[in-house]
Every structure is written in C-alpha cells, then in structure tokens.
Design an enzyme around this catalytic site. Sequence first.
Site: not given
Length: 261
Positions: A49, A60
């Site tokens: 990924e 994030d």
Amino acid sequence: MSAVEAAIEKAHAEGRGAFVGYLPIGYPDLETSIEAAVRLAENGVDILELGPPYSDPVMDGPIIQEATQAALAAGFRTRDTFTAVREITRRVDIPVLVMTYWNPVVQYGVDRYADDLAAAGGAGLITPDITPEAAPDWIAASERTGLDRVFLAAPTSSDERLDLVIRNTTGFVYTVSTMGITGERAQLDAAARTLVGRLRDHGAGRACVGIGISTAAQIADVLQYADGAIIGTALVRALRDGGLEQLAATTRELAAGTARA
C-alpha cells in the site's frame, strides 16, 4: 479474481492472514522509497500500500505526516506515484495499491489517473476520503481499467452505509479499527472485531483491518477474525530510525504474527 483478492487467498491457503504493508512514496527520497517497498515484499508483505504525500493528510498520524511532509519538501509530484509503482512491480510479484486522498486524483484527472496507474502495473486505489456515492467517475474508470477500488468502513457506519461500501468495493473492505488518525496503539478497539462481524453479516467477502496495528501480537489478534492486517506507522518508524535494514527486520518480525493456529 483480482490480484489483491488472489494475494489474500494465497495467504489463506498457506495458513496465514494477509499482511498489507504501507509506506509513503518519496520518503526519504523517491529511489529509497522504491527500495523500501521492495524490502517489504521480500520480507513477508503480501500486498503493498503506497501513499502519495498530500498537503492536508487528515487521516495520518504524526509519524506518517512527518514522512509525507518531508517527501513534499523534497519535491514529490503526482507523476512520481506512477514511476514508483512501475519500478516496484517490475521487481516484485505482489499487488501494489495506492492509498490516496481524492483531490490529487481529481486534479490529475480521474480517467488519466486510472489509465496511468494501470499502465504502471498498479492494482487499484484505497480512497479514504471519498464515499461510493460521491465516486461515480472513479467507479466507472476502475471498471474500465480493471483496477480494484477499496472503500473504508468505520465502527460508526450504519447498516445502509455498510451495504453501499460492500456493493462498490473490490479487493477488500478497508476496516477501520478505531475512530481517529493512524498510529501505534497499545490496545486495539474491540469495535474492529464487531465491525468485521457486521461486514460478514452483510456479505463482505474480504475485510482487512487497519489503523493502530503495530506489533506481531496485534496482527495475530486481528487475524483471528479478519482476512488481513494493515500496518503503516510501525514500518515508517523503522525506516526513519534504522533505514532499509531496520525496515526489513521489522517487517520480518511483524510477518511472524500472520500465522494462524
């Protein structure tokens, strides 16, 4: 069966759950990020990924944000995504998904992005900030190019939302283990197990759990009920702190958690 689905089934046939490993593209530089992805594939990761850096990474955690901001400062451009995917798929034989926020895809052009990703050997997109009903152009482009489209399901998702996600997802449903940003957590929420059970009840064929998984023990726990475990922050930390060799060692340690009793 897509390459992503085949990789999950291959792991299961070997008595394992699937190990999905995340790294940002361009960190600490493009060449090293390509080599880092290859190291993941060589040391136990079943599905790669890759995350193109983005200026507003709402999902994030701090370690990944630090890496992606460094990559942007070093001059990352969207076209580097396809360069990285092309070089990685030339060297390793596992599927490569791109996990991208949606705005860069729109700015690049949805059809152009799909065409260039497919031409580079990519397997599909994970799209954390767009829902199926808002993605008709991407659904059409992915069907035309044969790319997987991985949508997210969260513990707060309604039954109607789960049905929509399952109908429109290919590859696997990205199952969010806990609400919040990515990162390492001492304990995983029991909500992940419940959510995977709900996805199964609604007909999901494959569900991989991400966010908060950082140890082999946590991987082993998740793979009691999920098809795969998605690990990012622990790998980015290893690359940051110890370079490629530490990354390879950490990947092997984490891969030990994928074996099923």
